[in-house]
Design a protein around this motif. Structure first.
Motif, PDB file in Angstrom:
ATOM      1  N   ALA A 106      20.827  -9.781  17.957  1.00  0.00           N
ATOM      2  CA  ALA A 106      22.151 -10.392  17.866  1.00  0.00           C
ATOM      3  C   ALA A 106      23.185  -9.280  18.007  1.00  0.00           C
ATOM      4  O   ALA A 106      23.123  -8.273  17.301  1.00  0.00           O
ATOM      5  N   ILE A 107      24.115  -9.470  18.942  1.00  0.00           N
ATOM      6  CA  ILE A 107      25.177  -8.489  19.177  1.00  0.00           C
ATOM      7  C   ILE A 107      26.499  -9.190  18.906  1.00  0.00           C
ATOM      8  O   ILE A 107      26.792 -10.219  19.518  1.00  0.00           O
ATOM      9  N   ILE A 108      27.280  -8.639  17.979  1.00  0.00           N
ATOM     10  CA  ILE A 108      28.523  -9.278  17.570  1.00  0.00           C
ATOM     11  C   ILE A 108      29.672  -8.300  17.768  1.00  0.00           C
ATOM     12  O   ILE A 108      29.656  -7.192  17.238  1.00  0.00           O
ATOM     13  N   VAL A 109      30.673  -8.731  18.550  1.00  0.00           N
ATOM     14  CA  VAL A 109      31.890  -7.940  18.774  1.00  0.00           C
ATOM     15  C   VAL A 109      32.942  -8.486  17.813  1.00  0.00           C
ATOM     16  O   VAL A 109      33.370  -9.621  17.952  1.00  0.00           O
ATOM     17  N   PRO A 110      33.371  -7.699  16.812  1.00  0.00           N
ATOM     18  CA  PRO A 110      34.327  -8.206  15.827  1.00  0.00           C
ATOM     19  C   PRO A 110      35.724  -8.397  16.405  1.00  0.00           C
ATOM     20  O   PRO A 110      36.068  -7.828  17.449  1.00  0.00           O
ATOM     21  N   GLU A 111      36.516  -9.186  15.715  1.00  0.00           N
ATOM     22  CA  GLU A 111      37.900  -9.422  16.124  1.00  0.00           C
ATOM     23  C   GLU A 111      38.690  -8.124  16.049  1.00  0.00           C
ATOM     24  O   GLU A 111      38.461  -7.295  15.180  1.00  0.00           O
ATOM     25  N   GLY A 112      39.618  -7.968  16.968  1.00  0.00           N
ATOM     26  CA  GLY A 112      40.502  -6.806  16.957  1.00  0.00           C
ATOM     27  C   GLY A 112      39.926  -5.551  17.591  1.00  0.00           C
ATOM     28  O   GLY A 112      40.541  -4.494  17.543  1.00  0.00           O
TER      29      GLY A 112
END
Length: 191
Positions: A106-112
């Motif tokens: 799982a690859i998650i790009v955070p907000e901002g």
């Protein structure tokens, strides 16, 4: 020197009369190289045929997430999914899907993230082009921290795959950061 040549001649004569020894010396290395090459080729083909299932969550929705997704798609080793069971997933659901074995990564790009990259590039450009005391300008400016990507791996994923995925992500992030710095320099420099 007089005793050396007769001994060399005697050893060569014995070697040429020993056909089994000649086969071991010259034919075995050739066979070994061919066998090892074929085995490695089969292993690489087997690994290359199966894509690793990964879930990709772009919470940023801007440049960084889009470029990371493009880079991972071009690599061809990951089968990226943005939805799980027909719906856009949340971070906790993505972690659970990896824990259950539905996905390997799982690859998650955070907000901002994109905004932080742009701010960091602008600060770096301003700091490098500013005149005066370097120590003074570096302490006066606010330090921009870029949010870290969240990457979750299934425990069954091999270390080489983990290293490959993390390396691809790092290279993509460095490329994005470099592009943003170039844009910031271009905006600050008079033409």
């Amino acid at each position: 020197m007089g005793k050396l040549w007769p001994n060399v001649f005697k050893e060569l004569l014995l070697l040429f009369r020993d056909y089994a020894g000649l086969l071991v010396i010259f034919l075995m290395p050739v066979v070994l190289v061919v066998v090892v090459t074929l085995v490695q080729q089969n292993v690489l083909e087997t690994l290359g045929e199966t894509k690793i299932r990964a879930i990709f969550l772009d919470r940023d929705g801007q440049t960084v997430g889009i470029r990371l997704e493009e880079t991972l798609m071009q690599a061809g080793t990951l089968e990226l999914a943005k939805e799980w069971k027909g719906r856009v997933t949340e971070v906790e659901a993505a972690r659970e899907s990896v824990a259950k074995g539905d996905y390997q990564i799982a690859i998650i790009v955070p907000e901002g993230t994109t905004k932080a990259f742009i701010d960091k590039a602008k600060n770096a450009a301003r700091n490098s082009l500013s005149s005066g005391n370097i120590k003074k300008t570096s302490h006066e400016k606010n330090i921009t921290t870029v949010p870290d990507l969240m990457v979750y791996f299934d425990p069954t994923v091999t270390e080489s795959v983990r290293t490959n995925v993390v390396g691809s992500l790092e290279r993509a992030l460095i490329g994005i950061e470099t592009d943003e710095k170039i844009k910031a320099f271009a905006a600050l420099l008079p033409l």
